[in-house]
Design an enzyme around this catalytic site. Structure first.
Site: not given
Ligand code: ADP
Length: 547
Positions: A186, A331, A444, A449
């Site tokens: 990651t 993950e 915050k 939030w």
């Molecule tokens: P990927 O890019 O395949 O989703 P990553 O591990 O690079 O995987 O990133 C994961 C993170 O990206 C998530 O924990 C979240 O914070 C953010 N994320 C993924 N999809 C979305 C979504 N549709 N809306 C908002 N945040 C998202």
């Protein structure tokens, strides 16, 4: 009493065997680094991945060895997906957009035994070769007559020579389905990158889940173009799901600009695609400039970061493309939720439907989720209570590679383990998740939030805004307040006051950003997401007019 059914381990080799045997003539089209289009088929990929597997075995690769790739989406990368995992070795896909120092760090951490790479990345290999002692061979994914004669760095082997020298006679070995199949680090917002180690079982189950109608809904009738890179969470599992479904696969190589993508969508009659929101900006702009339309492209999955509602509406209303908003993470292999309407939503007015479709969506079978307060207690699913999001399931990670970062799981009062996502959101009574923020990337204000994603989405809907990020900036009274950072569209002007007024009536007054900064570009991470951490560093000392 045991059931009396055959027991067959869920192995990745079974996917290519299925595709090669039952959809052998179905096309795989790749744009190569050289710029030309290459055509092959599932049958040919099956045969060549067996040749490659025999070559790997002849090189001395043994089960468990990490075999790295630095490559675009293309047929040779696809062959590696099946050859490496098929013999019980671990396919380690590396993101070429990282800094070479970080790539070297990752190769050494993974102790990669071989490294396969596209011609584009010869300079990376030259830069890291001497620093990666575990790599016994560096294989350039090209033909013999294109091998460079003057390359700096380690000695290079030729991919096509390996294939030519090997037989396609191979019975894939059968082993425990929990064996590691692939590894992806990651990007790591803090500290060093961490490896997620997928298994054959998790990958095959994820492919089943992804193919379902309410997820990606992929069938043999589709022509699928993954824009999401094969070096990022296995292109969201699409190389596996496409083999399972037996559909046509269109691999765009390095050319991700609007024109190249549009040509491929049209010429290869693409019906389905997948990518992060930023990749669609270029394509939409190109098509609008030329007044183009899609003739076959009908559905796309957008995720990786929040898809701005304005993009969902543009693709829907102007281009006739259904957007399935999805949420997940490396993950999680990565699919967690996808957003499609349930039967009871079908009679709602279109505007209400669109408001549902803007959410991150409903879990697919295989994933379970909870939202909890800071003490770990479940929060109600009322579409309002906002909490930390936890997940579990057979394609959710339980520990990082080499136990990096310790045990990440939290255990609930029934003794059940959950993975804390670091995402924050609410879930409505129908089970639809909406991500409102990230626990590591939140605003915050006065103990409450503020949803940075909501604020970005509104700014993105403004006709003069090309890109928008909202970050938390320290504030003496409220602790943090939102700062809006905006890239204007070329030839468009908009003032700070206009943008702030644009929020009127759309959100609670106190959510309105305290200030606006105009920039030429917003830094993007290696996966195309806005680098909020970098922005927060840059604007840490920004003096808000309200401070
Ligand atoms: P990927 O890019 O395949 O989703 P990553 O591990 O690079 O995987 O990133 C994961 C993170 O990206 C998530 O924990 C979240 O914070 C953010 N994320 C993924 N999809 C979305 C979504 N549709 N809306 C908002 N945040 C998202």
């Amino acid at each position: 009493m045991q059931g009396l059914m055959m027991s067959a381990p869920l192995l990745i080799s079974s996917l290519i065997e299925h595709a090669g045997r039952h959809n052998g003539a179905t096309e795989i089209v790749s744009r190569r680094v050289e710029g030309d289009l290459h055509r092959t088929s599932w049958g040919e990929v099956q045969r060549r991945s067996k040749r490659l597997a025999n070559a790997l075995i002849a090189m001395g690769v043994v089960p468990g060895d990490r075999i790295a790739t630095i490559a675009w989406n293309g047929y040779r990368h696809l062959e590696l997906y099946y050859a490496v995992s098929g013999i019980g070795a671990v396919l380690h896909t590396i993101n070429p957009r990282l800094h070479p120092d970080q790539i070297a760090w990752i190769v050494n951490h993974a102790e990669d035994a071989r490294l396969f790479f596209d011609a584009t990345f010869v300079p990376i290999v030259a830069a890291i070769g001497a620093r990666c002692p575990t790599v016994a061979s560096w294989v350039l994914m090209t033909d013999a007559d294109r091998m460079p004669t003057d390359a700096q760095g380690p000695e290079l082997a030729c991919y096509e020579d390996l294939i030519d020298a090997s037989s396609d006679r191979l019975a894939w070995p059968v082993f425990d389905e929990n064996t590691a199949s692939s590894l992806c680090y990651t990007s790591g917002t803090t500290g060093n990158p961490k490896g997620v180690l997928y298994s054959h079982r998790s990958s095959v189950l994820h492919a089943f889940g992804a193919a379902m109608p309410d997820a990606m809904g992929i069938s043999a009738g589709d022509s699928v173009l993954p824009v999401v890179p094969m070096f990022h969470v296995n292109a969201w599992g699409l190389p596996y799901t496409a083999a399972l479904a037996g559909c046509k696969l269109v691999l765009p190589g390095p050319a991700l600009d609007g024109k190249s993508l549009y040509d491929l969508f049209e010429n290869e009659k693409v019906t389905f695609s997948a990518g992060v929101p930023t990749v669609w900006l270029g394509l939409i702009n190109y098509m609008k400039q030329h007044g183009f339309a899609f003739s076959t492209f009908k559905r796309t999955i957008i995720g990786g970061s929040a898809c701005p509602p304005a993009m969902i509406r543009t693709l829907n209303d102007d281009f006739g493309v259904e957007v399935v908003h999805a949420w997940g993470m490396s993950e999680m292999s990565p699919l967690g939720t996808t957003c499609k309407l349930a039967n009871r939503h079908l009679t709602l007015p279109r505007d209400q439907q669109l408001r549902i479709l803007e959410k991150q969506g409903h879990v697919i079978y295989g994933v379970d989720m909870r939202i909890v307060d800071p003490d770990g207690h479940d929060l109600p699913w009322d579409g309002e209570a906002v909490g930390d999001l936890l997940v579990r399931g057979p394609w959710v990670m339980r520990e990082y590679f080499k136990a990096e970062g310790g045990d990440p799981l939290v255990v609930d009062e029934d003794g059940v383990s959950w993975f804390p996502t670091g995402d924050v959101g609410h879930i409505d009574a129908d089970g639809y998740l909406q991500i409102t923020d990230r626990s590591k990337d939140v605003i915050k204000s006065g103990g409450e939030w503020i949803g940075s994603i909501d604020l970005e989405n509104i700014a993105m809907a403004h006709p003069s805004v090309l890109m928008a990020a909202v970050i938390a900036v320290p504030h003496p009274k409220w602790d943090e307040r939102p700062l809006l950072i905006v890239v204007r569209k070329p030839d468009r002007d908009v003032s700070r006051a206009d943008l702030l007024a644009y929020y009127d009536g759309k959100i609670a007054k106190w959510w309105t950003p305290d200030d606006v900064v105009f920039v030429d570009s917003i830094p993007l991470g290696a996966t195309g997401k806005m680098l909020k951490t970098r922005l927060r560093d840059t604007y840490r000392d920004h003096r808000l007019p309200t401070a």
